[in-house]
Design an enzyme around this catalytic site. Structure first.
Site, PDB file in Angstrom:
ATOM      1  N   ALA A 186     -19.318  20.873 -37.873  1.00 36.23           N
ATOM      2  CA  ALA A 186     -20.095  21.741 -37.225  1.00 36.23           C
ATOM      3  C   ALA A 186     -21.581  20.834 -36.443  1.00 36.23           C
ATOM      4  CB  ALA A 186     -21.143  22.388 -39.085  1.00 36.23           C
ATOM      5  N   GLY A 236     -16.424  20.284 -39.827  1.00 38.77           N
ATOM      6  CA  GLY A 236     -15.623  21.150 -39.981  1.00 38.77           C
ATOM      7  C   GLY A 236     -14.624  21.357 -38.777  1.00 38.77           C
ATOM      8  N   GLU A 264     -11.622  20.864 -41.131  1.00 43.73           N
ATOM      9  CA  GLU A 264     -11.562  22.393 -41.918  1.00 43.73           C
ATOM     10  C   GLU A 264     -10.725  23.282 -40.448  1.00 43.73           C
ATOM     11  OE1 GLU A 264     -15.738  22.115 -42.855  1.00 43.73           O
ATOM     12  OE2 GLU A 264     -15.602  22.977 -44.702  1.00 43.73           O
ATOM     13  N   GLU A 308     -19.456  15.181 -44.939  1.00 41.73           N
ATOM     14  CA  GLU A 308     -21.059  16.037 -45.542  1.00 41.73           C
ATOM     15  C   GLU A 308     -21.819  14.739 -46.150  1.00 41.73           C
ATOM     16  OE1 GLU A 308     -17.434  17.110 -44.746  1.00 41.73           O
ATOM     17  OE2 GLU A 308     -17.719  18.862 -43.771  1.00 41.73           O
TER      18      GLU A 308
HETATM   19  N1  COA Z   1     -23.159  17.891 -34.422  1.00 40.84           N
HETATM   20  C1  COA Z   1     -23.430  18.148 -33.442  1.00 40.84           C
HETATM   21  N2  COA Z   1     -23.312  16.873 -32.169  1.00 40.84           N
HETATM   22  C2  COA Z   1     -23.079  15.923 -32.517  1.00 40.84           C
HETATM   23  C3  COA Z   1     -21.925  15.814 -32.987  1.00 40.84           C
HETATM   24  C4  COA Z   1     -22.291  16.908 -34.888  1.00 40.84           C
HETATM   25  N3  COA Z   1     -21.099  17.359 -35.664  1.00 40.84           N
HETATM   26  N4  COA Z   1     -21.042  15.431 -33.939  1.00 40.84           N
HETATM   27  C5  COA Z   1     -21.861  14.892 -32.326  1.00 40.84           C
HETATM   28  N5  COA Z   1     -21.986  14.696 -31.964  1.00 40.84           N
HETATM   29  C6  COA Z   1     -22.752  14.192 -30.912  1.00 40.84           C
HETATM   30  C7  COA Z   1     -23.827  13.258 -30.565  1.00 40.84           C
HETATM   31  O1  COA Z   1     -25.458  13.999 -30.901  1.00 40.84           O
HETATM   32  C8  COA Z   1     -24.127  12.914 -29.366  1.00 40.84           C
HETATM   33  O2  COA Z   1     -25.156  13.567 -28.281  1.00 40.84           O
HETATM   34  P1  COA Z   1     -25.847  12.796 -26.721  1.00 40.84           P
HETATM   35  O3  COA Z   1     -24.971  12.590 -26.598  1.00 40.84           O
HETATM   36  O4  COA Z   1     -27.016  14.428 -26.867  1.00 40.84           O
HETATM   37  O5  COA Z   1     -26.860  11.985 -28.491  1.00 40.84           O
HETATM   38  C9  COA Z   1     -22.687  13.200 -28.883  1.00 40.84           C
HETATM   39  O6  COA Z   1     -22.566  14.304 -29.394  1.00 40.84           O
HETATM   40  C10 COA Z   1     -21.275  11.597 -28.359  1.00 40.84           C
HETATM   41  O7  COA Z   1     -21.593  11.542 -30.760  1.00 40.84           O
HETATM   42  P2  COA Z   1     -21.781   9.768 -30.575  1.00 40.84           P
HETATM   43  O8  COA Z   1     -22.570   9.490 -31.672  1.00 40.84           O
HETATM   44  O9  COA Z   1     -23.077   9.205 -29.633  1.00 40.84           O
HETATM   45  O10 COA Z   1     -20.450   9.011 -30.044  1.00 40.84           O
HETATM   46  P3  COA Z   1     -20.007   7.790 -31.224  1.00 40.84           P
HETATM   47  O11 COA Z   1     -18.605   7.961 -30.542  1.00 40.84           O
HETATM   48  O12 COA Z   1     -21.535   6.759 -31.132  1.00 40.84           O
HETATM   49  O13 COA Z   1     -19.660   8.874 -32.424  1.00 40.84           O
HETATM   50  C11 COA Z   1     -18.747  10.138 -34.351  1.00 40.84           C
HETATM   51  C12 COA Z   1     -18.666   9.806 -33.401  1.00 40.84           C
HETATM   52  C13 COA Z   1     -17.987  11.346 -34.910  1.00 40.84           C
HETATM   53  C14 COA Z   1     -18.913   8.982 -35.208  1.00 40.84           C
HETATM   54  C15 COA Z   1     -20.330  10.845 -34.590  1.00 40.84           C
HETATM   55  O14 COA Z   1     -20.964  10.945 -33.251  1.00 40.84           O
HETATM   56  C16 COA Z   1     -20.642  11.190 -35.993  1.00 40.84           C
HETATM   57  O15 COA Z   1     -20.110  10.807 -36.985  1.00 40.84           O
HETATM   58  N6  COA Z   1     -20.228  12.264 -35.475  1.00 40.84           N
HETATM   59  C17 COA Z   1     -21.283  13.380 -37.099  1.00 40.84           C
HETATM   60  C18 COA Z   1     -19.990  13.769 -37.135  1.00 40.84           C
HETATM   61  C19 COA Z   1     -20.403  14.768 -39.013  1.00 40.84           C
HETATM   62  O16 COA Z   1     -21.115  14.167 -39.716  1.00 40.84           O
HETATM   63  N7  COA Z   1     -19.784  15.940 -39.015  1.00 40.84           N
HETATM   64  C20 COA Z   1     -19.954  17.138 -40.639  1.00 40.84           C
HETATM   65  C21 COA Z   1     -20.545  17.387 -39.565  1.00 40.84           C
HETATM   66  S1  COA Z   1     -20.762  18.615 -40.999  1.00 40.84           S
END
Ligand code: COA
Length: 258
Positions: free
Chosen positions: A64, A110, A113, A133
């Site tokens: 999400a 999400g 999911e 989460e």
């Molecule tokens: N919601 C909003 N933005 C997200 C996102 C999410 N769930 N997941 C990634 N993004 C965005 C990042 O903020 C970043 O945006 P920016 O370039 O404007 O800063 C972009 O996507 C790229 O992500 P980044 O974190 O830089 O990539 P990474 O390769 O370093 O890491 C992940 C990849 C997937 C490990 C990391 O993005 C992450 O942990 N995301 C969240 C996962 C999460 O907690 N999901 C559950 C949500 S309930």
């Protein structure tokens, strides 16, 4: 559609979530557009099945959209989860036409999911699954606690949800979370080749199979009775007559979905 790209090939709708710069995170608009795309799967007679995938090489869906969480309180959080589950996740699960996930990278929160709401999953070898989460002080809200437990069992689901750890595609295969692992290049080809087989079957039998298998997980209904009723109803379809006649005449059946 601004956040999805849709393509249609040999009776299959390919729904690609298209926010690669945000790793295809599910914001309000993606949820609304996914709901509309799934409505089309239900209602458009040209569409026999669908694939959901993510754009770019990195992510299926990284969860999400966390940027929308900062403004939420309990009642807004409830509405988000309730509406999302009804309008997208449950709608996919109960679709009478198969919807499968082609997981091409991160499937987190999400995203995991969404993949689990699909009827089954195929992953590329760079896919990663998790329910992180807990890292945000939350729990899954789009059905993750239920569907992950159904798919991989309580102990493994507990560990994934409580640690927030990710698993790779081969572990997901070993757990039964995905059915096949391919190279990224072969992913959509593998998904379409399976759907081509399903699309050649009688559509009402496909819909009935989905309904009866889903009944296992629905406490409101008796799954065995659902199977008996659905099995019985299918005898009144032209396709069931055609299926038996074609077998007896040693020819391929021509199914019409009636
Ligand atoms: N919601 C909003 N933005 C997200 C996102 C999410 N769930 N997941 C990634 N993004 C965005 C990042 O903020 C970043 O945006 P920016 O370039 O404007 O800063 C972009 O996507 C790229 O992500 P980044 O974190 O830089 O990539 P990474 O390769 O370093 O890491 C992940 C990849 C997937 C490990 C990391 O993005 C992450 O942990 N995301 C969240 C996962 C999460 O907690 N999901 C559950 C949500 S309930």
């Amino acid at each position: 559609m601004q956040t999805l790209s849709l393509s249609f090939q040999s009776q299959i709708l390919i729904i690609t979530i298209n926010r690669p710069d945000k790793l295809n995170a599910l914001n309000k608009q993606v949820i609304e557009e996914l709901s509309a795309a799934i409505d089309d799967v239900y209602n458009n007679p040209e569409i026999k099945s669908a694939i959901i995938t993510g754009s770019g090489e990195k992510a299926f869906v990284a969860g999400a959209d966390i940027s929308e969480f900062t403004a939420l309180d309990a009642s807004a959080g409830k509405a988000l989860a309730q509406k999302g589950q009804e309008n997208v996740f449950d709608k996919i699960e109960n679709s009478p036409k198969p919807v499968i996930a082609a997981v091409n990278g991160f499937a987190l929160g999400g995203g995991c999911e969404l993949a689990m709401a699909c009827h089954f999953r195929i992953a590329s070898n760079n896919a990663r699954f998790g329910q992180p989460e807990v890292n945000l002080g939350l729990i899954p809200g789009y059905g993750g606690t239920q569907r992950l437990t159904q798919l991989i069992g309580k102990g493994r689901a507990m560990e994934l949800i409580l640690t927030g750890n990710m698993i790779d595609a081969n572990t997901a295969l070993q757990y039964g979370l995905v059915n096949h692992v391919t190279t990224p290049e072969e992913l959509i080809k593998k998904a379409t080749s399976i759907l081509d087989i399903i699309n050649s079957k009688a559509p009402l039998a496909v819909a009935g199979s989905i309904k009866a298998v889903n009944a296992v997980f629905n406490e409101q209904v008796n799954g065995y009775q659902t199977e008996i009723d659905t099995f019985a109803e299918l005898f009144d379809t032209k396709d069931a007559k055609e299926g038996a006649a074609a077998f007896m005449e040693k020819r391929k059946p021509v199914f019409k979905g009636i």
